[in-house]
Design an enzyme around this catalytic site. Structure first.
Site: not given
Length: 274
Positions: A2-3
């Site tokens: 998750p960026e």
DNA sequence: CGGGCGGCCTGGAGGC
DNA sequence: TGCCTCCAGGCCGCCC
């Protein structure tokens, strides 16, 4: 995993479903994620409050509620924050959940427990240690070359490490750093100490375009990521180099290589990136 | 002080 | 089939 794009996709998926909802219950099942979960503070700040806004800062989701508090969630590596229908059983690795007045439950699942969740006064978030030292948001407004170059002042790190330095620029993690450098034609090991203005411009454009494309594709789902409804993203099929060691470069056909930098894998095309 | 690197943690993949 | 090792990477803290 998750960026920035994944958290933005999560935010957009939850926003219409959460705005105006009231939190009626707070369930803490696990004493600690990456930081201890403060059951009392979560209850005191969130129980009975209405959800006013969903924001994103870096890779953190901010859920602002009435009464002056905000719930902060970070998904770490393997976290999922999803809405479960009323009566859904607890899932494996569900550490924290919020009962809503709709009967649904907003729940955080995180097998590897690298995530973070806490409640804090909204007015003090900017001074919170999690956020005080964070750098520029790449998309609001969209970053341009001269400003990216200015963010790198005094930095001699490899381009890959620079892109992932959240004190300068937030939201770019391992996957989008590799993809952005490929799009800009810059070798991940090249020092940012002496990049030409043209290269800074290409890199800024690449970062913005890669992040925006990933958001439009619903994020990258390699293993764990899902939006607030449980839907996977599909940017993984558009990845040009990440995870594709040995495969042909989509631009020139040369075999993509893997390089370990700071104990992280970087993927690049040896012909297109110099 | 900039930058490299280990550790946190678990599931999944691959080797034998 | 089952056991073992390795790898994934966001972020902090330690160290040079």
């Amino acid at each position: 995993m998750p960026e920035l794009p994944e958290i933005e996709v999560l935010r957009r998926s939850l926003e219409p479903r959460l705005l105006g909802r009231r939190i009626v219950g707070v369930e803490v099942h696990t004493p600690a994620l990456r930081e201890p979960l403060d059951r009392r503070a979560l209850r005191r700040r969130l129980q009975g409050q209405s959800i006013l806004a969903l924001r994103r800062r870096s890779k953190y989701l901010w859920i602002e509620v009435s009464g002056g508090s905000t719930l902060v969630v970070h998904l770490g590596m393997s976290g999922r924050l999803t809405l479960a229908p009323a009566g859904a059983p607890r899932e494996a690795h569900e550490h924290l959940a919020f009962g809503l007045d709709s009967g649904e439950r907003l729940r955080l699942r995180d097998p590897r427990r690298f995530g973070i969740a806490f409640a804090a006064p909204t007015a003090a978030l900017a001074r919170d240690p999690h956020f005080a030292g964070l750098g520029r948001e790449p998309l609001d407004p969209p970053l341009a070359g001269p400003e990216l170059s200015a963010l790198a002042r005094g930095c001699r790190a490899p381009a890959k490490a620079f892109l992932m330095d959240a004190k300068r620029l937030v939201g770019v993690g391992n996957i989008y750093a590799s993809e952005s450098l490929f799009a800009a034609g810059i070798h991940p090991a090249r020092s940012v100490a002496r990049l030409s203005a043209a290269r800074w411009r290409r890199l800024a454009v690449a970062v913005v375009e890669v992040l925006e494309r990933a958001i439009r594709a619903g994020g990258t789902t390699l293993n764990d990521f899902a939006d607030g409804t449980g839907a996977a993203g599909y940017f993984q099929v558009e990845l040009a180099v990440y995870g594709r060691e040995g495969e042909p470069c989509p631009r020139c056909g040369a075999a993509i290589r893997r390089l370990v930098q700071s104990n992280r894998s970087s993927f690049y095309c040896p012909r297109c990136q110099r």
